[in-house]
Design a protein around this motif. Sequence first.
Motif, PDB file in Angstrom:
ATOM      1  N   CYS A   1       0.826  -1.211   0.000  1.00 24.30           N
ATOM      2  CA  CYS A   1       0.000   0.000   0.000  1.00 24.30           C
ATOM      3  C   CYS A   1       0.857   1.257   0.000  1.00 24.30           C
ATOM      4  N   LEU A   2       1.868   1.295   0.883  1.00 22.97           N
ATOM      5  CA  LEU A   2       2.747   2.464   0.960  1.00 22.97           C
ATOM      6  C   LEU A   2       3.575   2.622  -0.305  1.00 22.97           C
ATOM      7  N   GLN A   3       4.022   1.499  -0.860  1.00 25.16           N
ATOM      8  CA  GLN A   3       4.832   1.554  -2.072  1.00 25.16           C
ATOM      9  C   GLN A   3       4.016   2.091  -3.241  1.00 25.16           C
ATOM     10  N   ASP A   4       2.762   1.672  -3.349  1.00 28.44           N
ATOM     11  CA  ASP A   4       1.897   2.166  -4.421  1.00 28.44           C
ATOM     12  C   ASP A   4       1.643   3.660  -4.286  1.00 28.44           C
ATOM     13  N   CYS A   5       1.416   4.114  -3.051  1.00 30.34           N
ATOM     14  CA  CYS A   5       1.204   5.544  -2.819  1.00 30.34           C
ATOM     15  C   CYS A   5       2.461   6.341  -3.150  1.00 30.34           C
ATOM     16  N   GLU A   6       3.616   5.764  -2.814  1.00 33.88           N
ATOM     17  CA  GLU A   6       4.890   6.429  -3.089  1.00 33.88           C
ATOM     18  C   GLU A   6       5.112   6.569  -4.584  1.00 33.88           C
ATOM     19  N   GLU A   7       4.794   5.533  -5.324  1.00 35.12           N
ATOM     20  CA  GLU A   7       4.997   5.556  -6.768  1.00 35.12           C
ATOM     21  C   GLU A   7       4.039   6.517  -7.458  1.00 35.12           C
ATOM     22  N   SER A   8       2.796   6.574  -6.970  1.00 32.27           N
ATOM     23  CA  SER A   8       1.792   7.408  -7.627  1.00 32.27           C
ATOM     24  C   SER A   8       1.772   8.834  -7.111  1.00 32.27           C
ATOM     25  N   GLY A   9       2.337   9.026  -5.889  1.00 28.33           N
ATOM     26  CA  GLY A   9       2.341  10.366  -5.310  1.00 28.33           C
ATOM     27  C   GLY A   9       0.995  10.783  -4.761  1.00 28.33           C
ATOM     28  N   ILE A  10       0.074   9.841  -4.556  1.00 30.55           N
ATOM     29  CA  ILE A  10      -1.245  10.167  -4.033  1.00 30.55           C
ATOM     30  C   ILE A  10      -1.309   9.792  -2.568  1.00 30.55           C
ATOM     31  N   PRO A  11      -2.316  10.316  -1.828  1.00 29.99           N
ATOM     32  CA  PRO A  11      -2.444   9.988  -0.409  1.00 29.99           C
ATOM     33  C   PRO A  11      -2.655   8.500  -0.182  1.00 29.99           C
TER      34      PRO A  11
END
Length: 269
Positions: free
Chosen positions: A181-191
């Motif tokens: 979850c955190l990695q996906d948010c990091e890659e997309s730059g979304i909350p």
Amino acid sequence: MKQFGWKADLRNPNLEIFIHLNDIYSVVGIPVFRVPLANRAYIQTAGLRSTIAWAMASLAEIQAGALVLDPMCGLGTILLEAAKEWPDVYYVGADVSDSQLLGAHDNLKAAGLKDKIELLKASVIELPLPSESVDIIISDIPFGKKFKLEKDIKSILQEMERVLRVDGAIVLLLSEDHHRCLQDCEESGIPLNSKSSHTDEPGIKKCLNPKGENGISETASSSFQASNQEGLDRTSPFGSLVPVECYKVSLGKTDAFISKYRKSHSSGL
């Protein structure tokens, strides 16, 4: 083994050999001691594996005089390991569970560390601490199996960010789901509100820069981090928390990730 006339005795072997294989490399190990490294005589009730707890504390780079917090301390294993190795530090553990705090108290008493570690009954999303008052946060985020995670990971990180001082560090043990979850948010730059369907790569590995194009590790040089700090602060979905390092570790039947973050500027919370 048949070629050399060897017979395996699985109950009482003369020699044990551990082999870890993946697509990249193989690791062969021979145990030096019969007693597992994770065994601790001073721990009455076992929680997190002691070797993992020590590794997390080591990654945090604890300095003398620091204030170290575990806001979901459970039975206090992380704080015990840290206090044994880095004694000249002020340690605070918090948890909402009376039974966990009672177990932690028994562990502290058995280890002779009651005067080194203070225990508080408090929620991880409502910590009774001033903003920017903590130097280091180390915590095992519940995986949702034995204990349920009632609040989402975003709320937890926001409160940790609030109490952490600028340039302070956070070291977390994350389940594969939380890490994804955190990695996906990091890659997309979304909350932190999306779910991932990515699949983890096999084996123990160090996580790379999420952009991946330049192949630069998250433990890049300080000069690289400084030159890109403005961009990181603008796009980070973690507010002022900047990802630094990440390691995949085995917990036996499941894998997890030790992730380190550093606070780059005042969050204003």
